[in-house]
Design an enzyme around this catalytic site. Sequence first.
Site, PDB file in Angstrom:
ATOM      1  N   GLU A 226     -18.381  16.442   0.867  1.00 51.59           N
ATOM      2  CA  GLU A 226     -18.568  15.641  -0.350  1.00 51.59           C
ATOM      3  C   GLU A 226     -19.877  14.854  -0.320  1.00 51.59           C
ATOM      4  O   GLU A 226     -19.932  13.750   0.208  1.00 51.59           O
ATOM      5  CB  GLU A 226     -17.395  14.667  -0.527  1.00 51.59           C
ATOM      6  CG  GLU A 226     -17.524  13.849  -1.808  1.00 51.59           C
ATOM      7  CD  GLU A 226     -16.436  12.783  -1.986  1.00 51.59           C
ATOM      8  OE1 GLU A 226     -15.655  12.554  -1.040  1.00 51.59           O
ATOM      9  OE2 GLU A 226     -16.385  12.185  -3.059  1.00 51.59           O
TER      10      GLU A 226
ATOM     11  N   LYS B 289     -17.010  18.948  -2.833  1.00 45.39           N
ATOM     12  CA  LYS B 289     -16.633  17.894  -3.786  1.00 45.39           C
ATOM     13  C   LYS B 289     -17.916  17.189  -4.180  1.00 45.39           C
ATOM     14  O   LYS B 289     -18.675  16.738  -3.322  1.00 45.39           O
ATOM     15  CB  LYS B 289     -15.653  16.922  -3.125  1.00 45.39           C
ATOM     16  CG  LYS B 289     -15.254  15.767  -4.030  1.00 45.39           C
ATOM     17  CD  LYS B 289     -13.960  15.139  -3.568  1.00 45.39           C
ATOM     18  CE  LYS B 289     -13.606  13.937  -4.415  1.00 45.39           C
ATOM     19  NZ  LYS B 289     -12.253  13.447  -4.146  1.00 45.39           N
TER      20      LYS B 289
ATOM     21  N   LYS C 241     -11.535  15.611   4.299  1.00 46.39           N
ATOM     22  CA  LYS C 241     -12.624  15.223   3.410  1.00 46.39           C
ATOM     23  C   LYS C 241     -13.604  14.313   4.127  1.00 46.39           C
ATOM     24  O   LYS C 241     -13.198  13.476   4.948  1.00 46.39           O
ATOM     25  CB  LYS C 241     -12.047  14.487   2.197  1.00 46.39           C
ATOM     26  CG  LYS C 241     -13.077  14.228   1.134  1.00 46.39           C
ATOM     27  CD  LYS C 241     -12.622  13.188   0.121  1.00 46.39           C
ATOM     28  CE  LYS C 241     -13.153  11.823   0.515  1.00 46.39           C
ATOM     29  NZ  LYS C 241     -12.929  10.815  -0.535  1.00 46.39           N
TER      30      LYS C 241
ATOM     31  N   ARG D  67       0.845  -1.203   0.000  1.00 40.28           N
ATOM     32  CA  ARG D  67       0.000   0.000   0.000  1.00 40.28           C
ATOM     33  C   ARG D  67       0.879   1.251   0.000  1.00 40.28           C
ATOM     34  O   ARG D  67       0.620   2.216  -0.704  1.00 40.28           O
ATOM     35  CB  ARG D  67      -0.963  -0.009   1.204  1.00 40.28           C
ATOM     36  CG  ARG D  67      -2.046  -1.079   1.104  1.00 40.28           C
ATOM     37  CD  ARG D  67      -3.154  -0.864   2.114  1.00 40.28           C
ATOM     38  NE  ARG D  67      -2.706  -1.014   3.500  1.00 40.28           N
ATOM     39  CZ  ARG D  67      -2.758  -2.159   4.199  1.00 40.28           C
ATOM     40  NH1 ARG D  67      -3.217  -3.271   3.633  1.00 40.28           N
ATOM     41  NH2 ARG D  67      -2.329  -2.208   5.454  1.00 40.28           N
TER      42      ARG D  67
HETATM   43  P1  13P Z   1     -13.344   8.816  -7.441  1.00 40.05           P
HETATM   44  O1  13P Z   1     -12.765   9.899  -8.279  1.00 40.05           O
HETATM   45  O2  13P Z   1     -12.747   7.468  -7.736  1.00 40.05           O
HETATM   46  O3  13P Z   1     -14.841   8.826  -7.436  1.00 40.05           O
HETATM   47  O4  13P Z   1     -12.920   9.110  -5.952  1.00 40.05           O
HETATM   48  C1  13P Z   1     -12.988  10.380  -5.465  1.00 40.05           C
HETATM   49  C2  13P Z   1     -13.242  10.337  -4.019  1.00 40.05           C
HETATM   50  O5  13P Z   1     -12.540  10.946  -3.263  1.00 40.05           O
HETATM   51  C3  13P Z   1     -14.404   9.574  -3.545  1.00 40.05           C
HETATM   52  O6  13P Z   1     -14.649   9.874  -2.235  1.00 40.05           O
END
Ligand code: 13P
Length: 612
Positions: free
Chosen positions: A459, A501, A418, A329
Amino acid sequence: MQSVLIVGNVTKDVYLRLDNRSNNFETDQNGVKWLDFGFNGSHHKYFSRISIYGGASISLEVLSRFGLNASISGTPATFLDGQFIAKDVHTTYRYILCQDNNTSQLGPSEPTYTTWDIPTNNPDWIYLDSSAIISPKLATSILDFLNLSRSTKLALFVGKSANQNASHIRELIERADIVISDIMLEQKRDFVHISGSHIEYMGRRVFWSLDDKKDLMTRLTARLTISASILGALILGKDPSEALLLARANVQNSKLSSTSNLSTLERDIADDYYRVENANKKENNMSEIEETAAKLMAPGKGILAADESGGSIHKKFESMNIPDDEQHRRDYRNIFFTTPDLEKYVSGVILFDETARQTADNGKTFIEYLADRGVISGIKVDQGLVNFDDSDEKWTQGLEGLPERLAEYYQMGARFAKWRAAFEVTDHSPSQMAIQKNCEILADYARDCQAANIVPIVEPELVYDGDYTIERNIEYTGKILDCLFAELKKKNINLAGCLLKVNMVLAGKRQEKQSTPAEVGRATAQVLREHVPRELAGVVFLSGGQSVTQATENLQEVTNNGPFPWTVTFSYARALQDPALKAWQGNNDNADAARGAFRERLIANADALKAK
Ligand code: 13P
């Protein structure tokens, strides 16, 4: 210089402000205000009188201030050096009687027919503005002229008083290149629609209001100003979004029937619309989070989401037979962070807790290593999705102990965070309950972040994997954003220190009719414009399972639908990383190839931030 021949009536508007010590207005049982003018020998006094030119003179002014060669048919009026010059111009008087905020209008008893003189030079455009009284005879004369002068284009305002079903109006609409109206027109699909709250054209919409303006003159002439501004902008080749923004700026800035020059409006829009400029202006008193947010939204850069949780990375590795252990990872993430020119294309990277504690090849933590490269580290702080009781819908957990975790992440050098809420679309979801609950949680998270001097990325994701139309996406994403920003407001979140987001607006992955990039660009821009407050620091997109090229093409179309009040950019995980994972295959001998594949996606997506 393009020429525009205006067809309309010049009016002289006389505003009489009545003495407000005596009540001249009476209200009947239907709430209608009547002006009591009792012609019984009593006399009324006015205490101020302003008289200004209205009607076609406004169109003349606006178009002239846009640098077009404008004149009014059969009317020897000009607009020169900021002045309407009206020698020998036939005008109709209108009296506008005002007391407090009530007005009443007195006009001539006979309609004033609009003059039309056959032009000696063929104009590039003929514009029948809202002051024109369009009789069948006028319509026929104009249509006859247009039959002879085929290159002359026609713009037309169809107002409430014109009967859109009358045959002469229908013929004009049919011939017109641009139609503007304050009512819904059945005959025409793409007309400029001016409603009391918004102006809409070609799928673009801006809101306008004169709420903070008590200036009556502006209200009565607003539609004339908006129509002429849009027409002027379109004639000059501006795209529909810019034309709408210019029209709004012109009406909202206008004073006492005086409008602005095109250059002033363009400057205003730039001031308003490019956050970067605003950020510069505020430079000296920006708070730490506002400064971080502005840095994250550096023009031309995006944010890499490298924050897949343990479970997500496990699935990815498993599908490629890569051992899912800490070393693999770490090596996987190391590929992205050590890619040449990373800092040219991304301003920040979102990390998962484990990665935030791992070290780069030089012994520094990844956060320090990235900071040395000028890249800001962020951290995913939500702890995944759990089902509501008795429901297949989900909420996001992780609020418990969040302030302590944020304090530690700040110490480690993280400057933004986030939190993802996910909404699946089915025949019964997302429900209002799930939207409400998740938005409340997002606002709680945002409050904790800002208290810790960390910029929250909120988000809400409408999950792409589903069978739904783009129209449903427009509806749900709009609903979710409305709820989210209402909750953020309730909790006093500083939007200048906060990022959104969000998913792009498109049909679900399992929907038969997939959205084209042009549709995605238009719908996404529309939803953002309508539901995201302008004070927000920026908007970033997740890729959500779109293919690598789809995510780039759609981003390009969103950009093309700009400019926006906020910086709009990418924050992809899959669409940036998947090609690199395929190239790497868990083998560090392939690390350079993987870096190359990642760099290619960075370049393509940064390029999609430039309007084409
Ligand atoms: P994806 O661009 O793969 O959708 O992932 C963005 C992300 O941070 C999802 O929480």
